[in-house]
Design a protein around this motif. Structure first.
Motif, PDB file in Angstrom:
ATOM      1  N   TYR A   1       0.847  -1.186   0.000  1.00 21.06           N
ATOM      2  CA  TYR A   1       0.000   0.000   0.000  1.00 21.06           C
ATOM      3  C   TYR A   1       0.884   1.237   0.000  1.00 21.06           C
ATOM      4  O   TYR A   1       2.041   1.195   0.406  1.00 21.06           O
ATOM      5  N   GLY A   2       0.348   2.351  -0.504  1.00 27.70           N
ATOM      6  CA  GLY A   2       1.104   3.590  -0.544  1.00 27.70           C
ATOM      7  C   GLY A   2       0.402   4.663  -1.347  1.00 27.70           C
ATOM      8  O   GLY A   2      -0.802   4.578  -1.608  1.00 27.70           O
ATOM      9  N   THR A   3       1.170   5.676  -1.744  1.00 29.43           N
ATOM     10  CA  THR A   3       0.646   6.799  -2.513  1.00 29.43           C
ATOM     11  C   THR A   3       1.554   7.095  -3.697  1.00 29.43           C
ATOM     12  O   THR A   3       2.743   6.768  -3.683  1.00 29.43           O
ATOM     13  N   ILE A   4       0.987   7.724  -4.707  1.00 32.29           N
ATOM     14  CA  ILE A   4       1.745   8.254  -5.839  1.00 32.29           C
ATOM     15  C   ILE A   4       1.322   9.702  -5.994  1.00 32.29           C
ATOM     16  O   ILE A   4       0.145  10.030  -5.886  1.00 32.29           O
ATOM     17  N   ASP A   5       2.279  10.576  -6.262  1.00 33.79           N
ATOM     18  CA  ASP A   5       2.034  12.005  -6.311  1.00 33.79           C
ATOM     19  C   ASP A   5       2.953  12.630  -7.346  1.00 33.79           C
ATOM     20  O   ASP A   5       3.917  12.013  -7.790  1.00 33.79           O
ATOM     21  N   TYR A   6       2.652  13.874  -7.713  1.00 33.57           N
ATOM     22  CA  TYR A   6       3.547  14.648  -8.565  1.00 33.57           C
ATOM     23  C   TYR A   6       4.148  15.750  -7.706  1.00 33.57           C
ATOM     24  O   TYR A   6       3.437  16.510  -7.064  1.00 33.57           O
ATOM     25  N   ASN A   7       5.481  15.842  -7.683  1.00 35.43           N
ATOM     26  CA  ASN A   7       6.198  16.867  -6.923  1.00 35.43           C
ATOM     27  C   ASN A   7       6.492  18.012  -7.891  1.00 35.43           C
ATOM     28  O   ASN A   7       7.365  17.901  -8.749  1.00 35.43           O
ATOM     29  N   ASP A   8       5.750  19.114  -7.749  1.00 33.73           N
ATOM     30  CA  ASP A   8       5.920  20.262  -8.645  1.00 33.73           C
ATOM     31  C   ASP A   8       7.333  20.828  -8.583  1.00 33.73           C
ATOM     32  O   ASP A   8       7.908  21.173  -9.616  1.00 33.73           O
ATOM     33  N   ASP A   9       7.883  20.953  -7.379  1.00 29.15           N
ATOM     34  CA  ASP A   9       9.219  21.541  -7.231  1.00 29.15           C
ATOM     35  C   ASP A   9      10.290  20.732  -7.951  1.00 29.15           C
ATOM     36  O   ASP A   9      11.176  21.288  -8.586  1.00 29.15           O
ATOM     37  N   ALA A  10      10.207  19.414  -7.843  1.00 27.98           N
ATOM     38  CA  ALA A  10      11.200  18.543  -8.480  1.00 27.98           C
ATOM     39  C   ALA A  10      10.815  18.174  -9.913  1.00 27.98           C
ATOM     40  O   ALA A  10      11.621  17.573 -10.626  1.00 27.98           O
ATOM     41  N   ARG A  11       9.581  18.516 -10.325  1.00 32.04           N
ATOM     42  CA  ARG A  11       9.075  18.192 -11.668  1.00 32.04           C
ATOM     43  C   ARG A  11       9.160  16.707 -11.978  1.00 32.04           C
ATOM     44  O   ARG A  11       9.683  16.289 -13.019  1.00 32.04           O
ATOM     45  N   ARG A  12       8.627  15.922 -11.045  1.00 27.71           N
ATOM     46  CA  ARG A  12       8.653  14.476 -11.252  1.00 27.71           C
ATOM     47  C   ARG A  12       7.556  13.819 -10.418  1.00 27.71           C
ATOM     48  O   ARG A  12       7.069  14.374  -9.442  1.00 27.71           O
ATOM     49  N   TYR A  13       7.193  12.622 -10.823  1.00 22.13           N
ATOM     50  CA  TYR A  13       6.270  11.803 -10.061  1.00 22.13           C
ATOM     51  C   TYR A  13       7.075  11.072  -8.998  1.00 22.13           C
ATOM     52  O   TYR A  13       8.222  10.684  -9.226  1.00 22.13           O
ATOM     53  N   GLU A  14       6.469  10.895  -7.839  1.00 27.01           N
ATOM     54  CA  GLU A  14       7.138  10.206  -6.745  1.00 27.01           C
ATOM     55  C   GLU A  14       6.129   9.318  -6.040  1.00 27.01           C
ATOM     56  O   GLU A  14       4.938   9.586  -6.062  1.00 27.01           O
ATOM     57  N   GLY A  15       6.617   8.312  -5.412  1.00 31.04           N
ATOM     58  CA  GLY A  15       5.718   7.427  -4.691  1.00 31.04           C
ATOM     59  C   GLY A  15       6.360   6.857  -3.444  1.00 31.04           C
ATOM     60  O   GLY A  15       7.578   6.782  -3.337  1.00 31.04           O
ATOM     61  N   VAL A  16       5.521   6.468  -2.514  1.00 34.26           N
ATOM     62  CA  VAL A  16       5.980   5.804  -1.304  1.00 34.26           C
ATOM     63  C   VAL A  16       5.244   4.486  -1.187  1.00 34.26           C
ATOM     64  O   VAL A  16       4.082   4.380  -1.592  1.00 34.26           O
ATOM     65  N   MET A  17       5.926   3.478  -0.679  1.00 33.31           N
ATOM     66  CA  MET A  17       5.362   2.151  -0.614  1.00 33.31           C
ATOM     67  C   MET A  17       5.642   1.536   0.736  1.00 33.31           C
ATOM     68  O   MET A  17       6.699   1.746   1.315  1.00 33.31           O
ATOM     69  N   ASN A  18       4.680   0.808   1.230  1.00 29.63           N
ATOM     70  CA  ASN A  18       4.817   0.011   2.448  1.00 29.63           C
ATOM     71  C   ASN A  18       4.294  -1.380   2.141  1.00 29.63           C
ATOM     72  O   ASN A  18       3.528  -1.566   1.205  1.00 29.63           O
ATOM     73  N   SER A  19       4.697  -2.345   2.972  1.00 29.85           N
ATOM     74  CA  SER A  19       4.263  -3.715   2.727  1.00 29.85           C
ATOM     75  C   SER A  19       4.254  -4.509   4.014  1.00 29.85           C
ATOM     76  O   SER A  19       4.675  -4.022   5.062  1.00 29.85           O
ATOM     77  N   ASN A  20       3.830  -5.755   3.895  1.00 30.78           N
ATOM     78  CA  ASN A  20       3.883  -6.662   5.022  1.00 30.78           C
ATOM     79  C   ASN A  20       5.233  -7.373   5.108  1.00 30.78           C
ATOM     80  O   ASN A  20       5.383  -8.348   5.817  1.00 30.78           O
ATOM     81  N   THR A  21       6.229  -6.875   4.380  1.00 28.05           N
ATOM     82  CA  THR A  21       7.596  -7.396   4.445  1.00 28.05           C
ATOM     83  C   THR A  21       8.521  -6.250   4.821  1.00 28.05           C
ATOM     84  O   THR A  21       8.074  -5.129   5.036  1.00 28.05           O
ATOM     85  N   GLU A  22       9.815  -6.510   4.857  1.00 29.07           N
ATOM     86  CA  GLU A  22      10.774  -5.450   5.169  1.00 29.07           C
ATOM     87  C   GLU A  22      11.011  -4.524   3.981  1.00 29.07           C
ATOM     88  O   GLU A  22      11.626  -3.484   4.127  1.00 29.07           O
ATOM     89  N   PHE A  23      10.529  -4.873   2.795  1.00 27.82           N
ATOM     90  CA  PHE A  23      10.714  -4.037   1.621  1.00 27.82           C
ATOM     91  C   PHE A  23       9.821  -2.808   1.695  1.00 27.82           C
ATOM     92  O   PHE A  23       8.603  -2.907   1.771  1.00 27.82           O
ATOM     93  N   LYS A  24      10.442  -1.666   1.699  1.00 29.19           N
ATOM     94  CA  LYS A  24       9.762  -0.378   1.642  1.00 29.19           C
ATOM     95  C   LYS A  24      10.599   0.476   0.715  1.00 29.19           C
ATOM     96  O   LYS A  24      11.799   0.261   0.602  1.00 29.19           O
ATOM     97  N   GLY A  25      10.000   1.431   0.042  1.00 28.97           N
ATOM     98  CA  GLY A  25      10.858   2.164  -0.858  1.00 28.97           C
ATOM     99  C   GLY A  25      10.262   3.392  -1.485  1.00 28.97           C
ATOM    100  O   GLY A  25       9.093   3.703  -1.330  1.00 28.97           O
ATOM    101  N   LEU A  26      11.128   4.069  -2.184  1.00 25.76           N
ATOM    102  CA  LEU A  26      10.838   5.281  -2.923  1.00 25.76           C
ATOM    103  C   LEU A  26      11.142   5.018  -4.386  1.00 25.76           C
ATOM    104  O   LEU A  26      12.166   4.423  -4.711  1.00 25.76           O
ATOM    105  N   ALA A  27      10.251   5.449  -5.244  1.00 24.02           N
ATOM    106  CA  ALA A  27      10.505   5.345  -6.680  1.00 24.02           C
ATOM    107  C   ALA A  27      10.251   6.718  -7.294  1.00 24.02           C
ATOM    108  O   ALA A  27       9.334   7.421  -6.911  1.00 24.02           O
ATOM    109  N   ILE A  28      11.093   7.089  -8.220  1.00 26.46           N
ATOM    110  CA  ILE A  28      10.984   8.350  -8.940  1.00 26.46           C
ATOM    111  C   ILE A  28      10.415   8.043 -10.327  1.00 26.46           C
ATOM    112  O   ILE A  28      10.903   7.150 -11.008  1.00 26.46           O
ATOM    113  N   GLY A  29       9.400   8.802 -10.730  1.00 22.98           N
ATOM    114  CA  GLY A  29       8.785   8.588 -12.037  1.00 22.98           C
ATOM    115  C   GLY A  29       9.004   9.773 -12.951  1.00 22.98           C
ATOM    116  O   GLY A  29       8.925  10.922 -12.536  1.00 22.98           O
ATOM    117  N   ARG A  30       9.286   9.490 -14.200  1.00 23.91           N
ATOM    118  CA  ARG A  30       9.496  10.538 -15.205  1.00 23.91           C
ATOM    119  C   ARG A  30       8.566  10.290 -16.385  1.00 23.91           C
ATOM    120  O   ARG A  30       8.327   9.157 -16.784  1.00 23.91           O
TER     121      ARG A  30
END
Length: 175
Positions: free
Chosen positions: A88-117
């Motif tokens: 589960y998480g969110t996806i958003d557009y960061n106006d200042d950085a001019r890019r899409y960004e997202g945050v992710m959580n899970s039922n495992t230790e994997f959590k992360g940030l991804a940058i979208g262009r």
């Protein structure tokens, strides 16, 4: 269950968590918010996880909902050989950085940030990461592409000091 099969399933689910997940950021502009809103709905996808003892069916479902301040929220489940992964998480557009960004959580230790262009094929999120699991160093390269009417996830996981490379391509369709 063979060691390779355990690694294959665990790494596949963990890598997909990192890939699908994405950070909360600032307000999206009207065009970017509209683009994100176009993904609201229910999505299903499946593919083959290859590189282990034998290929295994890999299937996922994701629900994308409207969030606040131009964001979209997602939650989903993936499964391979009886192992379930919740994300589960969110996806958003960061106006200042001019890019899409997202945050992710899970039922495992994997959590992360991804940058979208923005690219001609859609919005492409690239992730590269490393982790140590059970004493083994893992390298994860993954890509998620949000296309106008589909979502495509692909990833590769390499286990250092071995010949093992796990990979899959999962195309999602709106259901």
């Amino acid at each position: 269950m063979a060691i390779h099969a355990c690694w294959q399933r665990g790494l596949a689910l963990g890598a997909l968590v990192v890939l699908i997940g994405m950070p909360e950021m600032s307000f999206a502009g009207p065009q970017q918010a509209a683009t994100l809103q176009s993904y609201i709905g229910n999505w299903r996808g499946s593919g083959l996880l290859e590189g282990g003892d034998e290929p295994e069916q890999f299937s996922c479902r994701i629900q994308v909902t409207d969030g606040t301040q131009g964001k979209i929220n997602y939650q989903g489940r993936c499964g391979v050989a009886g192992i379930n992964l919740a994300i589960y998480g969110t996806i958003d557009y960061n106006d200042d950085a001019r890019r899409y960004e997202g945050v992710m959580n899970s039922n495992t230790e994997f959590k992360g940030l991804a940058i979208g262009r923005q690219r001609s094929s859609g919005i492409v999120f690239d992730f590269r990461g490393q982790e140590v699991r059970n004493g083994d160093e893992l390298t994860i390269n993954s890509k998620m592409t949000l296309k106008p009417e589909s979502i495509v996830v692909e990833f590769n996981v390499w286990i250092a000091d071995s010949e093992m490379k796990l990979s899959t391509l999962v195309p999602f369709e709106r259901k």
